[in-house]
Enzyme design. Structure first.
Site, mmCIF file in Angstrom:
data_model
loop_
_atom_site.group_PDB
_atom_site.id
_atom_site.type_symbol
_atom_site.label_atom_id
_atom_site.label_comp_id
_atom_site.label_asym_id
_atom_site.label_seq_id
_atom_site.Cartn_x
_atom_site.Cartn_y
_atom_site.Cartn_z
ATOM 1 N N PRO A 22 0.840 -1.204 0.000
ATOM 2 C CA PRO A 22 0.000 0.000 0.000
ATOM 3 C C PRO A 22 0.875 1.255 0.000
ATOM 4 O O PRO A 22 1.830 1.347 0.775
ATOM 5 C CB PRO A 22 -0.786 -0.114 1.312
ATOM 6 C CG PRO A 22 -0.044 -1.113 2.153
ATOM 7 C CD PRO A 22 0.679 -2.014 1.213
ATOM 8 N N CYS A 24 0.221 5.519 -0.211
ATOM 9 C CA CYS A 24 -0.651 6.692 -0.330
ATOM 10 C C CYS A 24 -0.321 7.467 -1.591
ATOM 11 O O CYS A 24 0.852 7.717 -1.883
ATOM 12 C CB CYS A 24 -0.415 7.655 0.836
ATOM 13 S SG CYS A 24 -0.912 7.004 2.410
ATOM 14 N N ALA A 58 -3.426 3.118 2.090
ATOM 15 C CA ALA A 58 -4.140 3.346 3.348
ATOM 16 C C ALA A 58 -5.406 4.154 3.053
ATOM 17 O O ALA A 58 -5.342 5.288 2.590
ATOM 18 C CB ALA A 58 -3.245 4.103 4.319
ATOM 19 N N TYR A 184 -0.135 4.508 13.158
ATOM 20 C CA TYR A 184 -1.534 4.904 13.006
ATOM 21 C C TYR A 184 -2.353 4.327 14.175
ATOM 22 O O TYR A 184 -1.803 3.672 15.057
ATOM 23 C CB TYR A 184 -2.048 4.526 11.612
ATOM 24 C CG TYR A 184 -1.284 5.317 10.563
ATOM 25 C CD1 TYR A 184 -1.384 6.706 10.527
ATOM 26 C CD2 TYR A 184 -0.397 4.700 9.682
ATOM 27 C CE1 TYR A 184 -0.645 7.465 9.628
ATOM 28 C CE2 TYR A 184 0.359 5.454 8.773
ATOM 29 C CZ TYR A 184 0.226 6.834 8.755
ATOM 30 O OH TYR A 184 0.974 7.584 7.895
ATOM 31 N N ARG A 232 -1.086 -5.517 8.577
ATOM 32 C CA ARG A 232 0.269 -4.955 8.496
ATOM 33 C C ARG A 232 0.696 -4.527 9.884
ATOM 34 O O ARG A 232 -0.021 -3.806 10.580
ATOM 35 C CB ARG A 232 0.343 -3.779 7.520
ATOM 36 C CG ARG A 232 1.772 -3.233 7.432
ATOM 37 C CD ARG A 232 1.997 -2.270 6.294
ATOM 38 N NE ARG A 232 2.736 -2.924 5.210
ATOM 39 C CZ ARG A 232 3.452 -2.284 4.292
ATOM 40 N NH1 ARG A 232 3.503 -0.965 4.293
ATOM 41 N NH2 ARG A 232 4.108 -2.945 3.362
ATOM 42 N N LEU A 303 13.223 -1.732 1.046
ATOM 43 C CA LEU A 303 14.462 -1.741 0.252
ATOM 44 C C LEU A 303 14.781 -3.102 -0.349
ATOM 45 O O LEU A 303 15.907 -3.585 -0.256
ATOM 46 C CB LEU A 303 15.621 -1.176 1.066
ATOM 47 C CG LEU A 303 15.580 0.355 1.216
ATOM 48 C CD1 LEU A 303 16.756 0.857 2.039
ATOM 49 C CD2 LEU A 303 15.569 1.052 -0.148
ATOM 50 N N GLY A 325 8.061 -1.439 -3.065
ATOM 51 C CA GLY A 325 7.407 -0.141 -2.947
ATOM 52 C C GLY A 325 7.998 0.904 -3.870
ATOM 53 O O GLY A 325 7.584 1.055 -5.021
HETATM 54 C C1 LIG Z 1 4.728 7.246 -1.388
HETATM 55 C C2 LIG Z 1 4.606 6.222 -0.305
HETATM 56 C C3 LIG Z 1 3.382 6.036 0.325
HETATM 57 C C4 LIG Z 1 3.233 5.047 1.314
HETATM 58 N N1 LIG Z 1 1.992 4.818 1.859
HETATM 59 C C5 LIG Z 1 1.807 3.748 2.664
HETATM 60 C C6 LIG Z 1 0.497 3.343 3.043
HETATM 61 O O1 LIG Z 1 -0.503 3.890 2.595
HETATM 62 N N2 LIG Z 1 0.388 2.287 3.899
HETATM 63 C C7 LIG Z 1 1.481 1.601 4.356
HETATM 64 O O2 LIG Z 1 1.322 0.659 5.126
HETATM 65 N N3 LIG Z 1 2.724 1.948 3.971
HETATM 66 C C8 LIG Z 1 2.913 2.974 3.124
HETATM 67 N N4 LIG Z 1 4.165 3.256 2.662
HETATM 68 C C9 LIG Z 1 5.271 2.353 2.996
HETATM 69 C C10 LIG Z 1 5.446 1.305 1.892
HETATM 70 O O3 LIG Z 1 4.312 0.460 1.809
HETATM 71 C C11 LIG Z 1 6.691 0.449 2.136
HETATM 72 O O4 LIG Z 1 6.506 -0.281 3.328
HETATM 73 C C12 LIG Z 1 7.957 1.288 2.261
HETATM 74 O O5 LIG Z 1 8.036 2.232 1.197
HETATM 75 C C13 LIG Z 1 9.228 0.421 2.250
HETATM 76 O O6 LIG Z 1 9.309 -0.339 1.066
HETATM 77 P P1 LIG Z 1 10.248 0.116 -0.185
HETATM 78 O O7 LIG Z 1 11.641 0.289 0.358
HETATM 79 O O8 LIG Z 1 10.138 -1.010 -1.169
HETATM 80 O O9 LIG Z 1 9.707 1.404 -0.708
HETATM 81 C C14 LIG Z 1 4.345 4.265 1.699
HETATM 82 C C15 LIG Z 1 5.580 4.501 1.091
HETATM 83 C C16 LIG Z 1 5.713 5.436 0.081
HETATM 84 C C17 LIG Z 1 7.050 5.591 -0.595
#
Ligand SMILES: Cc1cc2nc3c(=O)[nH]c(=O)nc-3n(C[C@H](O)[C@H](O)[C@H](O)COP(=O)(O)O)c2cc1C
Length: 360
Positions: A22, A24, A58, A184, A232, A303, A325
């Protein structure tokens, strides 16, 4: 190759182990929680880009539960229909779609995390913000002080999640995820750093977890038996011994399993300032520990950026799936590219037929 193996959660058959977490989008520009063209293109492109499971951002279970005024919602019929259109398209591309249901608590009414709002946290009432609520009147770092929820108000939270979950089912989603991470509302209740209540929702670890467990029970009771439920979690707050710890999450995962949760989506932090050892795959060990302790299917995130790295995590049994992500914000076809790089071809590569000449 393990990443391209399907996985079944209850009746959801997910085509591979590369999932979109997820994220945002802050793109409900009329501040009405309605997903629109941006969401269709964003999720649709990643469904066409080969992801197995896509979990929508979210999404507020109530207007005050939104992180920002521009966040999506699922508290009314119009939102349900808008999501249904997106889910339908994602299904035509062979992907499975879930939605993350959230109440942001003391981190609600925030400015979007977008460059145009850099450095700004709580939205004041004068700019379309609202009063935030929390287990205790303790402000999140840089945010306004929230109002403490009465016991009666806490008891209404599971119903709000259940109503949104019912709408998620009606919209055609294949999976519901409850957001209990990243500081949250449900995480605020879990953590002794944000929960100083003296009623049945505060004090012992069992009491602090009671709201989340009631939410899980309420949601489980309104979604079909065949529909998988994910939670989560922030497996640790990286603040031992005073914060929520990995051993607490290991205990919690067992409680979630006993209540019919099918998947733990393992993240960390977000509720209090901490030194996080950020680096490639920095949350994988946490996920592996939760998977081992609970025996539940687990997804890891954080990551994971390289196809080989992703394959090794799943191959080694550290997780059942990886979530990509930020790398998927840079490349909507991350999943297809990774599968091709790892040797998939022909029917194993779910590229859209319209793009045939790009892959031939
Ligand atoms: C733009 C953006 C929005 C995010 N929104 C949410 C969200 O709505 N809910 C959530 O649980 N995590 C959210 N995250 C966290 C990501 O789901 C993810 O756990 C985090 O970016 C680490 O993974 P990555 O290194 O692959 O980006 C968001 C991250 C980014 C970059």
């Amino acid at each position: 190759m393990k990443l391209n193996e399907p996985i079944t959660l209850r009746s959801a058959e997910i085509r591979n182990r590369i999932w979109l977490p997820p994220m945002c989008q802050y793109k409900c520009e009329n501040e009405d929680g309605l997903p629109g063209d941006w969401h269709m293109v964003h999720y649709g492109a990643r469904a066409a880009g080969g992801f197995g499971l896509i979990i929508a951002e979210a999404t507020g279970v109530t207007p005050e539960g939104r992180i920002s005024p521009y966040c999506a919602g699922l508290w009314n019929e119009e939102q349900q229909q808008a999501w249904a259109r997106i889910v339908h398209f994602v299904h035509t591309r062979g992907a499975t779609m879930g939605i993350q249901l959230n109440h942001a608590g003391r981190k609600a009414s925030s400015y979007p995390m977008l460059p145009s709002f850099a450095g700004r946290r709580s939205v004041p009432l004068s700019d379309g913000g609202w009063e935030t609520v929390a287990p205790s009147p303790i402000a999140a770092h840089g945010h306004e002080q929230p109002r403490e929820l009465s016991t009666e108000e806490v008891r209404a939270v599971p119903g709000a999640f259940a109503d949104a979950a019912r709408r998620a089912v009606a919209a055609g989603f294949d999976l519901v995820e409850i957001h209990a991470a990243h500081g949250y509302l449900l995480h605020q209740f879990l953590s002794p750093l944000s929960n100083e209540r003296t009623d049945e929702y505060g004090g012992s670890r069992e009491n602090r977890a009671a709201l989340l467990l009631e939410v899980v029970e309420a949601v489980r009771s309104v979604i079909p038996e065949t529909m998988p439920l994910s939670v989560r979690v922030s497996a640790t707050e990286w603040l031992d011994p005073e914060g929520w710890k990995l051993e607490d999450t290991e205990w919690l995962a067992g409680e979630l399993k006993a209540r019919g949760v099918d998947l733990i989506d393992v993240s960390s932090g977000g509720n209090a300032k901490a030194k996080v050892p950020v680096g490639p795959g920095y949350q994988v060990e946490l996920g592996a520990a939760v998977r081992e302790a609970s025996g539940l299917p687990t997804a890891v995130v954080g990551l994971i950026t390289e196809p080989e790295q992703a394959e090794e995590i799943v191959e080694a049994g550290q997780a059942d799936a990886v979530m990509i992500g930020r790398a998927a914000l840079r490349n909507a076809e991350w999943a297809l590219d990774a599968l091709a790089e790892l040797g998939a071809s022909g029917d194993e590569l779910p590229y859209p037929d319209s793009y045939f000449r790009g892959w031939a």
